[in-house]
Write a protein that holds these residues in place. Structure first.
Motif, PDB file in Angstrom:
ATOM      1  N   SER A  20     -33.361  11.832 -20.334  1.00 20.28           N
ATOM      2  CA  SER A  20     -32.753  12.272 -21.584  1.00 20.28           C
ATOM      3  C   SER A  20     -31.367  12.861 -21.383  1.00 20.28           C
ATOM      4  CB  SER A  20     -33.648  13.311 -22.272  1.00 20.28           C
ATOM      5  OG  SER A  20     -34.911  12.760 -22.558  1.00 20.28           O
ATOM      6  N   SER A  21     -31.103  13.324 -20.177  1.00 12.54           N
ATOM      7  CA  SER A  21     -29.800  13.933 -19.921  1.00 12.54           C
ATOM      8  C   SER A  21     -28.750  12.921 -19.477  1.00 12.54           C
ATOM      9  CB  SER A  21     -29.945  15.020 -18.848  1.00 12.54           C
ATOM     10  OG  SER A  21     -30.357  14.447 -17.617  1.00 12.54           O
ATOM     11  N   VAL A  22     -29.161  11.695 -19.185  1.00  9.86           N
ATOM     12  CA  VAL A  22     -28.232  10.668 -18.720  1.00  9.86           C
ATOM     13  C   VAL A  22     -27.971   9.677 -19.860  1.00  9.86           C
ATOM     14  CG1 VAL A  22     -27.869   8.802 -17.071  1.00  9.86           C
ATOM     15  CG2 VAL A  22     -29.026  10.891 -16.342  1.00  9.86           C
ATOM     16  N   PHE A  23     -26.716   9.324 -20.028  1.00 15.76           N
ATOM     17  CA  PHE A  23     -26.371   8.267 -21.001  1.00 15.76           C
ATOM     18  C   PHE A  23     -25.229   7.429 -20.429  1.00 15.76           C
ATOM     19  CE2 PHE A  23     -23.754  11.895 -22.046  1.00 15.76           C
ATOM     20  CZ  PHE A  23     -22.506  11.355 -22.362  1.00 15.76           C
ATOM     21  N   ILE A  24     -25.086   6.223 -20.934  1.00 15.30           N
ATOM     22  CA  ILE A  24     -24.092   5.264 -20.433  1.00 15.30           C
ATOM     23  C   ILE A  24     -22.985   5.108 -21.474  1.00 15.30           C
ATOM     24  CG2 ILE A  24     -23.701   2.871 -19.721  1.00 15.30           C
ATOM     25  CD1 ILE A  24     -26.607   2.785 -18.805  1.00 15.30           C
ATOM     26  N   VAL A  25     -21.762   5.182 -20.992  1.00 19.01           N
ATOM     27  CA  VAL A  25     -20.598   4.937 -21.852  1.00 19.01           C
ATOM     28  C   VAL A  25     -20.104   3.513 -21.589  1.00 19.01           C
ATOM     29  CG1 VAL A  25     -18.269   5.672 -22.475  1.00 19.01           C
ATOM     30  CG2 VAL A  25     -19.984   7.384 -21.769  1.00 19.01           C
ATOM     31  N   ASP A  26     -20.188   2.672 -22.604  1.00 22.10           N
ATOM     32  CA  ASP A  26     -19.740   1.282 -22.499  1.00 22.10           C
ATOM     33  C   ASP A  26     -18.208   1.230 -22.492  1.00 22.10           C
ATOM     34  OD1 ASP A  26     -19.016  -1.530 -23.839  1.00 22.10           O
ATOM     35  OD2 ASP A  26     -20.998  -1.692 -22.934  1.00 22.10           O
ATOM     36  N   GLU A  27     -17.644   0.182 -21.814  1.00 25.37           N
ATOM     37  CA  GLU A  27     -16.182   0.074 -21.752  1.00 25.37           C
ATOM     38  C   GLU A  27     -15.571  -0.222 -23.106  1.00 25.37           C
ATOM     39  OE1 GLU A  27     -17.953  -3.933 -20.627  1.00 25.37           O
ATOM     40  OE2 GLU A  27     -18.256  -1.823 -20.075  1.00 25.37           O
ATOM     41  N   ARG A  28     -16.369  -0.638 -24.080  1.00 26.26           N
ATOM     42  CA  ARG A  28     -15.858  -0.917 -25.419  1.00 26.26           C
ATOM     43  C   ARG A  28     -16.022   0.267 -26.363  1.00 26.26           C
ATOM     44  NH1 ARG A  28     -19.620  -6.067 -26.121  1.00 26.26           N
ATOM     45  NH2 ARG A  28     -20.967  -4.487 -25.169  1.00 26.26           N
ATOM     46  N   LEU A  32     -18.718  10.991 -27.920  1.00 26.14           N
ATOM     47  CA  LEU A  32     -18.571  12.435 -28.136  1.00 26.14           C
ATOM     48  C   LEU A  32     -19.905  13.113 -27.831  1.00 26.14           C
ATOM     49  CD1 LEU A  32     -16.554  12.755 -31.484  1.00 26.14           C
ATOM     50  CD2 LEU A  32     -15.720  13.081 -29.151  1.00 26.14           C
ATOM     51  N   VAL A  33     -19.849  14.201 -27.096  1.00 24.87           N
ATOM     52  CA  VAL A  33     -21.043  15.016 -26.840  1.00 24.87           C
ATOM     53  C   VAL A  33     -21.010  16.183 -27.818  1.00 24.87           C
ATOM     54  CG1 VAL A  33     -22.326  16.374 -25.153  1.00 24.87           C
ATOM     55  CG2 VAL A  33     -21.050  14.339 -24.423  1.00 24.87           C
ATOM     56  N   LEU A  34     -22.011  16.265 -28.690  1.00 24.44           N
ATOM     57  CA  LEU A  34     -22.067  17.288 -29.728  1.00 24.44           C
ATOM     58  C   LEU A  34     -23.191  18.261 -29.424  1.00 24.44           C
ATOM     59  CD1 LEU A  34     -21.729  15.037 -32.923  1.00 24.44           C
ATOM     60  CD2 LEU A  34     -19.917  16.095 -31.574  1.00 24.44           C
ATOM     61  N   VAL A  39     -18.122  19.564 -31.290  1.00 21.80           N
ATOM     62  CA  VAL A  39     -17.725  18.688 -30.181  1.00 21.80           C
ATOM     63  C   VAL A  39     -17.609  19.522 -28.917  1.00 21.80           C
ATOM     64  CG1 VAL A  39     -15.973  17.122 -29.298  1.00 21.80           C
ATOM     65  CG2 VAL A  39     -16.499  17.145 -31.742  1.00 21.80           C
ATOM     66  N   ILE A  40     -18.403  19.125 -27.896  1.00 27.25           N
ATOM     67  CA  ILE A  40     -18.388  19.810 -26.613  1.00 27.25           C
ATOM     68  C   ILE A  40     -17.552  19.055 -25.597  1.00 27.25           C
ATOM     69  CG2 ILE A  40     -19.812  20.628 -24.692  1.00 27.25           C
ATOM     70  CD1 ILE A  40     -20.089  22.237 -27.268  1.00 27.25           C
ATOM     71  N   ASP A  41     -17.652  17.714 -25.603  1.00 26.93           N
ATOM     72  CA  ASP A  41     -16.957  16.928 -24.587  1.00 26.93           C
ATOM     73  C   ASP A  41     -16.654  15.539 -25.161  1.00 26.93           C
ATOM     74  OD1 ASP A  41     -15.763  16.205 -22.264  1.00 26.93           O
ATOM     75  OD2 ASP A  41     -17.619  15.989 -21.091  1.00 26.93           O
ATOM     76  N   LEU A  54     -32.177  17.621 -25.710  1.00 26.71           N
ATOM     77  CA  LEU A  54     -32.660  18.316 -26.901  1.00 26.71           C
ATOM     78  C   LEU A  54     -31.610  19.189 -27.570  1.00 26.71           C
ATOM     79  CD1 LEU A  54     -36.223  19.392 -25.632  1.00 26.71           C
ATOM     80  CD2 LEU A  54     -35.568  17.337 -26.879  1.00 26.71           C
ATOM     81  N   ILE A  55     -30.681  19.682 -26.828  1.00 27.52           N
ATOM     82  CA  ILE A  55     -29.659  20.563 -27.397  1.00 27.52           C
ATOM     83  C   ILE A  55     -28.412  19.772 -27.778  1.00 27.52           C
ATOM     84  CG2 ILE A  55     -28.157  22.546 -26.935  1.00 27.52           C
ATOM     85  CD1 ILE A  55     -30.311  23.641 -25.118  1.00 27.52           C
ATOM     86  N   GLN A  56     -28.044  18.853 -26.916  1.00 31.06           N
ATOM     87  CA  GLN A  56     -26.815  18.071 -27.147  1.00 31.06           C
ATOM     88  C   GLN A  56     -27.170  16.635 -27.549  1.00 31.06           C
ATOM     89  OE1 GLN A  56     -24.624  18.439 -23.475  1.00 31.06           O
ATOM     90  NE2 GLN A  56     -23.860  20.507 -23.974  1.00 31.06           N
ATOM     91  N   GLU A  57     -26.298  16.045 -28.318  1.00 26.39           N
ATOM     92  CA  GLU A  57     -26.473  14.643 -28.727  1.00 26.39           C
ATOM     93  C   GLU A  57     -25.166  13.884 -28.474  1.00 26.39           C
ATOM     94  OE1 GLU A  57     -26.843  13.852 -32.868  1.00 26.39           O
ATOM     95  OE2 GLU A  57     -25.744  15.676 -33.454  1.00 26.39           O
ATOM     96  N   VAL A  58     -25.273  12.559 -28.430  1.00 30.61           N
ATOM     97  CA  VAL A  58     -24.117  11.696 -28.141  1.00 30.61           C
ATOM     98  C   VAL A  58     -23.846  10.802 -29.359  1.00 30.61           C
ATOM     99  CG1 VAL A  58     -23.182   9.885 -26.645  1.00 30.61           C
ATOM    100  CG2 VAL A  58     -24.606  11.712 -25.674  1.00 30.61           C
ATOM    101  N   VAL A  59     -22.578  10.779 -29.777  1.00 32.13           N
ATOM    102  CA  VAL A  59     -22.145   9.890 -30.862  1.00 32.13           C
ATOM    103  C   VAL A  59     -21.108   8.935 -30.294  1.00 32.13           C
ATOM    104  CG1 VAL A  59     -21.088   9.744 -33.145  1.00 32.13           C
ATOM    105  CG2 VAL A  59     -22.588  11.674 -32.575  1.00 32.13           C
ATOM    106  N   ARG A  60     -21.319   7.643 -30.490  1.00 33.64           N
ATOM    107  CA  ARG A  60     -20.425   6.626 -29.943  1.00 33.64           C
ATOM    108  C   ARG A  60     -19.560   6.025 -31.045  1.00 33.64           C
ATOM    109  NH1 ARG A  60     -25.194   6.334 -27.085  1.00 33.64           N
ATOM    110  NH2 ARG A  60     -25.000   6.208 -24.791  1.00 33.64           N
TER     111      ARG A  60
END
Length: 289
Positions: A20-28, A32-34, A39-41, A54-60
């Protein structure tokens, strides 16, 4: 046994937490880490990244160049000749943090609606400052560049970068088409009538010149023929005179035979003459023994 039973759930939870703590960022994409909506990162480089489960979410968001068709809009140039313009824009999300702050949870759909308003306003402003002939001309690149430059600052407030703006079609409103077509038809008919009149005038000049040339040629031919005929008659008279001077009796005999040949043609020729006419001198001589 009890240790194993206890470790299995712990290991399972640990695996779930790691995954749950790992996610992949596609080259396309950009991500954003919320954390609780803040916005955190910002993750712009492709590859693996981490977040707190559980605390942070990712928006692409899409990092590619996107296209947006603008709904047709009506503009009024300087000459008050209304036109319907169909345009499209090419853009990309340049600053995802600012983009998130500007559009919130609305995302790309909300950004495109606001981008539509920006492009439409810039299009009306630029096209309203020129004449319709400038808009309808083939060289509209300068106008499209002005529209793009006018919309850049407003779009940058949304975190967007406008790459290009293009005018696809520029037409007259439907209610003005019939009147415009009628005026164009009348102008073309007038031009056609002028061309026909000029053609008829040129044809009359050519015809008159041809008639004059014919008259001159016929007159010259008649003059030449009369000259030739006169010379021939003179030559003939000279020959007759020489023949008459050489042998008068033979000449008279020859002229009489020529007269008989011309007068007595066919089998049923009839002539009414006095019996003692000189015309029959040689005929009477032929009847004598």
């Amino acid at each position: 046994m009890k240790k194993s039973t206890l470790l299995l759930p712990i290991a399972f939870v640990a695996v779930i937490a790691v995954l749950s703590s790992v996610f992949i960022v596609d080259e396309r994409q950009k991500a954003l880490v919320l954390q609780f909506g803040r916005v955190i990162d910002v993750k712009e480089d492709p590859g693996l990244a981490f977040k707190i489960p559980l605390i942070q979410e990712v928006v692409r968001y899409d990092d590619r160049i996107l296209s947006r068709d603008i709904d047709p809009l009506e503009v009024t140039p300087l000459d008050d000749r209304r036109l319907v313009v169909d345009a499209f824009a090419r853009y990309r999300i340049a600053d995802v943090r600012q983009f998130r702050q500007a559009v919130g949870v609305g995302g790309t759909r909300s950004a495109e609606d606001r981008l539509d308003r920006v492009i439409r306003a810039a299009t009306r402003e630029v096209l309203g400052s020129v004449s319709s002939n400038d808009i309808l001309s083939s060289d509209r690149f300068a106008l499209m560049l002005r529209i793009r430059n006018s919309a850049i600052s407003e779009a940058s407030n949304l975190g967007l970068e406008i790459i290009d703006v293009r005018l696809k079609r520029t037409d007259l409103p439907e209610q003005n088409l019939d009147a415009t077509f009628s005026r164009m038809r009348a102008e073309r008919e007038r031009e056609a009538a002028d061309e026909i009149a000029r053609g008829e005038e040129a044809a009359q000049r050519v015809r008159a010149q041809a008639d004059r040339t014919v008259v001159e040629l016929v007159s010259d031919a008649n003059r030449q023929s009369e000259i030739v005929r006169g010379e021939a008659d003179a030559e003939r008279n000279n020959i007759f005179a020489e023949a008459y001077g050489a042998d008068q009796e033979f000449f008279e005999f020859y002229r009489s035979l020529s007269a008989y040949s011309r007068a007595l043609q066919g089998r049923n020729s009839t002539m009414v003459l006095s019996p003692d006419s000189e015309f029959f001198n040689y005929l009477r001589q032929a009847e004598r023994p």
